[in-house]
Scaffold this motif. Structure first.
Motif, PDB file in Angstrom:
ATOM      1  N   PRO A 130       0.739  -1.185   0.154  1.00 44.11           N
ATOM      2  CA  PRO A 130      -0.004   0.100   0.051  1.00 44.11           C
ATOM      3  C   PRO A 130       0.899   1.308  -0.118  1.00 44.11           C
ATOM      4  N   SER A 131       1.957   1.282   0.353  1.00 42.04           N
ATOM      5  CA  SER A 131       2.812   2.476   0.504  1.00 42.04           C
ATOM      6  C   SER A 131       3.439   2.926  -0.775  1.00 42.04           C
ATOM      7  N   SER A 132       3.045   1.963  -1.712  1.00 41.49           N
ATOM      8  CA  SER A 132       3.874   2.580  -3.093  1.00 41.49           C
ATOM      9  C   SER A 132       2.862   3.777  -3.779  1.00 41.49           C
ATOM     10  N   PHE A 133       1.616   4.151  -3.105  1.00 43.38           N
ATOM     11  CA  PHE A 133       1.165   5.137  -3.426  1.00 43.38           C
ATOM     12  C   PHE A 133       1.757   6.430  -3.228  1.00 43.38           C
ATOM     13  N   SER A 134       2.901   6.449  -2.307  1.00 42.95           N
ATOM     14  CA  SER A 134       3.554   7.511  -2.258  1.00 42.95           C
ATOM     15  C   SER A 134       4.342   8.048  -3.317  1.00 42.95           C
ATOM     16  N   ARG A 135       4.698   7.216  -4.496  1.00 42.67           N
ATOM     17  CA  ARG A 135       5.339   7.742  -5.522  1.00 42.67           C
ATOM     18  C   ARG A 135       4.296   8.697  -6.321  1.00 42.67           C
ATOM     19  N   GLN A 136       3.074   8.816  -6.009  1.00 39.99           N
ATOM     20  CA  GLN A 136       2.310   9.652  -6.680  1.00 39.99           C
ATOM     21  C   GLN A 136       2.141  10.941  -6.007  1.00 39.99           C
ATOM     22  N   LEU A 137       2.601  10.979  -4.856  1.00 45.04           N
ATOM     23  CA  LEU A 137       2.550  12.258  -3.889  1.00 45.04           C
ATOM     24  C   LEU A 137       3.454  13.357  -4.269  1.00 45.04           C
ATOM     25  N   PRO A 138       3.461  14.635  -4.084  1.00 45.84           N
ATOM     26  CA  PRO A 138       4.126  15.602  -4.512  1.00 45.84           C
ATOM     27  C   PRO A 138       5.509  15.799  -3.671  1.00 45.84           C
ATOM     28  N   LEU A 139       6.424  14.734  -3.883  1.00 43.92           N
ATOM     29  CA  LEU A 139       7.599  14.611  -2.792  1.00 43.92           C
ATOM     30  C   LEU A 139       8.864  14.751  -3.703  1.00 43.92           C
ATOM     31  N   PRO A 140      10.028  15.186  -3.466  1.00 42.08           N
ATOM     32  CA  PRO A 140      11.082  15.178  -4.209  1.00 42.08           C
ATOM     33  C   PRO A 140      11.503  14.049  -4.237  1.00 42.08           C
ATOM     34  N   ASP A 141      12.141  13.682  -5.546  1.00 36.31           N
ATOM     35  CA  ASP A 141      12.758  12.327  -5.654  1.00 36.31           C
ATOM     36  C   ASP A 141      13.639  11.799  -4.802  1.00 36.31           C
ATOM     37  N   ASP A 142      14.536  12.637  -4.077  1.00 32.78           N
ATOM     38  CA  ASP A 142      15.469  12.193  -2.982  1.00 32.78           C
ATOM     39  C   ASP A 142      14.627  11.539  -1.958  1.00 32.78           C
ATOM     40  N   LEU A 143      13.498  12.141  -1.386  1.00 30.59           N
ATOM     41  CA  LEU A 143      12.560  11.510  -0.376  1.00 30.59           C
ATOM     42  C   LEU A 143      12.234  10.210  -0.675  1.00 30.59           C
ATOM     43  N   LYS A 144      11.602  10.369  -1.954  1.00 32.60           N
ATOM     44  CA  LYS A 144      10.923   9.030  -2.303  1.00 32.60           C
ATOM     45  C   LYS A 144      12.020   7.938  -2.218  1.00 32.60           C
ATOM     46  N   GLU A 145      13.075   8.248  -2.762  1.00 33.85           N
ATOM     47  CA  GLU A 145      14.202   6.902  -2.836  1.00 33.85           C
ATOM     48  C   GLU A 145      14.385   6.638  -1.202  1.00 33.85           C
ATOM     49  N   ARG A 146      14.378   7.608  -0.475  1.00 29.89           N
ATOM     50  CA  ARG A 146      14.819   6.988   0.973  1.00 29.89           C
ATOM     51  C   ARG A 146      13.681   6.463   1.800  1.00 29.89           C
ATOM     52  N   LEU A 147      12.471   6.657   1.179  1.00 32.03           N
ATOM     53  CA  LEU A 147      11.237   5.903   1.921  1.00 32.03           C
ATOM     54  C   LEU A 147      11.465   4.587   2.316  1.00 32.03           C
ATOM     55  N   GLU A 159      12.766   5.026   5.341  1.00 34.91           N
ATOM     56  CA  GLU A 159      13.864   5.561   6.154  1.00 34.91           C
ATOM     57  C   GLU A 159      13.834   7.038   6.227  1.00 34.91           C
ATOM     58  N   VAL A 160      12.616   7.768   6.417  1.00 39.76           N
ATOM     59  CA  VAL A 160      12.870   9.311   6.543  1.00 39.76           C
ATOM     60  C   VAL A 160      12.160   9.674   7.853  1.00 39.76           C
ATOM     61  N   ASP A 161      12.513  10.851   8.281  1.00 42.46           N
ATOM     62  CA  ASP A 161      11.811  11.448   9.470  1.00 42.46           C
ATOM     63  C   ASP A 161      10.505  12.184   8.781  1.00 42.46           C
ATOM     64  N   PRO A 162       9.285  11.808   9.507  1.00 43.74           N
ATOM     65  CA  PRO A 162       8.125  12.283   8.973  1.00 43.74           C
ATOM     66  C   PRO A 162       7.904  13.682   8.612  1.00 43.74           C
ATOM     67  N   ALA A 163       8.752  14.303   9.537  1.00 44.73           N
ATOM     68  CA  ALA A 163       8.644  15.854   9.350  1.00 44.73           C
ATOM     69  C   ALA A 163       9.447  16.219   8.140  1.00 44.73           C
ATOM     70  N   GLU A 164      10.193  15.435   7.715  1.00 44.58           N
ATOM     71  CA  GLU A 164      10.626  16.169   6.166  1.00 44.58           C
ATOM     72  C   GLU A 164       9.857  15.908   5.256  1.00 44.58           C
ATOM     73  N   LEU A 165       8.727  15.142   5.292  1.00 42.46           N
ATOM     74  CA  LEU A 165       7.512  14.823   4.098  1.00 42.46           C
ATOM     75  C   LEU A 165       6.577  15.999   4.358  1.00 42.46           C
ATOM     76  N   ASP A 166       6.326  16.219   5.592  1.00 40.70           N
ATOM     77  CA  ASP A 166       4.950  17.196   5.939  1.00 40.70           C
ATOM     78  C   ASP A 166       4.705  18.550   5.185  1.00 40.70           C
ATOM     79  N   PRO A 167       5.878  19.415   4.682  1.00 41.98           N
ATOM     80  CA  PRO A 167       5.988  20.563   4.222  1.00 41.98           C
ATOM     81  C   PRO A 167       5.295  20.238   2.778  1.00 41.98           C
ATOM     82  N   TYR A 168       5.804  19.202   2.094  1.00 42.36           N
ATOM     83  CA  TYR A 168       5.188  18.870   0.806  1.00 42.36           C
ATOM     84  C   TYR A 168       3.882  18.268   0.463  1.00 42.36           C
ATOM     85  N   LEU A 169       3.255  17.966   1.523  1.00 41.56           N
ATOM     86  CA  LEU A 169       1.955  17.089   1.639  1.00 41.56           C
ATOM     87  C   LEU A 169       0.924  18.008   2.161  1.00 41.56           C
ATOM     88  N   ALA A 170       1.267  19.475   2.539  1.00 41.84           N
ATOM     89  CA  ALA A 170       0.229  20.268   3.125  1.00 41.84           C
ATOM     90  C   ALA A 170      -0.856  20.573   1.965  1.00 41.84           C
TER      91      ALA A 170
END
Length: 405
Positions: free
Chosen positions: A250-267, A269-280
């Protein structure tokens, strides 16, 4: 979004859970986007239909009463869908209580035996219902229903119990953590280790005289198509599994989210706080806000979308699929994004298996084949009848695979 909620009611009309005229009149009184109006008008319709049920009930007209109680339960449930979220809205909790009251009275008056259960779990209990054929004295093959994100055992009655009972099966409906009463009233949130949920449910089923212990099947629908396979991977007493639809990661849906490629590649293993600004910005879309901000965070017991993206990585089946030994049917419906990974689950299974596709041409496309459950029931229960044909059945070998298209 309102249209999709209304369709949740309309889909039940073929089996007595709703009437088109009641739904159409209710929708006609609601302004677009008016959440308070939605809840008010669906609750008003539910209360009216419940009053009709009581009139028949008080005069001893059991059939009329139970039919109206079931429809009222549906309308109370639909009334609170837009109110999802934490903390629990008092209107939601109140409507759920009304829904439960109507469904319980429907069960009292049902043409077949139905009784509520409390299944011991984690220091408390999970709510359930056992639905049995009229001649309940003989142990029958049984279907255990596994729910998804936003349903409950009352809604599962029409999708799981009705077709099972028609074919002589018993059906055990349960709300697990993150579902129905377990979430709304008890505050239990979703968990990935569904084997710890399914195990006590099977334990309880084996104590019920209506159930044949050698012929227990498990069917998960919606997100249950992920939870049920995970549960069965740790439960060897299950004789058959249906995943509707089959899911893999189910986590594969994150590929469609407006996240930078480097964050997607690290998923993940990321701090959720790094993701929040892009998901607002997700909250700007009413449907996504409901699905992810209101529903998902509540169901998982989380505070941010970043946490949710990371949390979903715990639900992948790659580490569990090899332990699924029973015959398994994987469903995939055309035009249902949730079915996108059904093939991956099917390919990874090492047990007797079938992949069954449902199409727009036959009217069974869309999530959980909700507009043609009769076609779904035909194909799935025919398969299940053959798998569970006798307590001493000889199971197919792992090489006996068949794909139905």
């Amino acid at each position: 979004m309102f249209q999709s909620f209304a369709e949740r009611a309309l889909a039940l009309s073929t089996r007595g859970g709703a009437e088109y005229g009641e739904c159409e009149k209710t929708m006609g009184r609601i302004l677009p986007g008016d959440v308070a109006g939605w809840h008010r008008e669906w609750t008003a319709t539910a209360a009216t239909v419940e009053s009709w049920a009581r009139q028949s009930d008080e005069r001893g007209h059991r059939v009329s009463a139970r039919e109206a109680y079931l429809r009222a339960a549906t309308y109370y449930r639909v009334s609170y869908l837009p109110l999802f979220g934490a903390p629990v809205d008092p209107r939601l909790a109140g409507a759920f209580d009304h829904e439960t009251r109507c469904f319980d009275r429907f069960a009292d008056l049902a043409a077949h035996p139905m009784r509520p259960l409390e299944i011991p779990f984690d220091g408390g209990s999970l709510p359930g219902y056992l639905c049995a054929p009229e001649d309940g004295g003989t142990p029958r093959p049984a279907l255990i229903g596994v729910n998804g994100y936003d349903s409950n055992l009352h809604e599962m009655y029409w999708s799981h119990a009705v077709p099972a009972l028609r074919r002589g099966y018993a059906c055990l409906l349960v709300d697990g953590p993150g579902q129905g009463r377990a979430l709304i009233k008890d505050g239990r949130t979703l968990r990935p280790d569904w084997e710890t949920v399914l195990r006590p449910v099977v334990d309880h089923a084996l104590m019920l005289p209506e159930i044949d212990p050698a012929r227990i099947a498990v069917m998960g629908w919606s997100f249950g198509g992920c939870l049920a396979p995970r549960g069965v991977s740790g439960e060897p007493r299950v004789a058959a599994l249906i995943a509707d639809p089959g899911q893999w990661d189910p986590s594969s849906f994150s590929r469609q989210l407006p996240l930078p490629d480097d964050l997607k590649e690290r998923l993940p293993e990321v701090d959720p706080a790094e993701l929040d600004p892009y998901l607002a910005g997700i909250a700007d879309d009413p449907t996504l806000k409901w699905k992810l901000v209101q529903r998902a965070l509540w169901v998982h017991g989380l505070d941010s979308l970043g946490e949710y993206v990371v949390e979903l990585s715990r639900y992948r089946l790659a580490d569990a699929v090899a332990s699924i030994a029973c015959p398994t049917l994987v469903a995939a419906a055309e035009n249902d994004p949730t079915s996108a990974q059904a093939q991956e689950l099917y390919d990874a299974l090492q047990c007797p298996k079938e992949l069954v596709r449902f199409t727009a041409d036959e009217g069974s496309a869309g999530h959980c084949e909700s507009w043609n459950r009769s076609r779904f029931d035909q194909r799935v229960f025919d398969w299940l009848d053959e798998v569970l044909e006798s307590p001493g059945r000889t199971r197919a070998t792992c090489g006996d695979h068949l794909t139905l298209r």
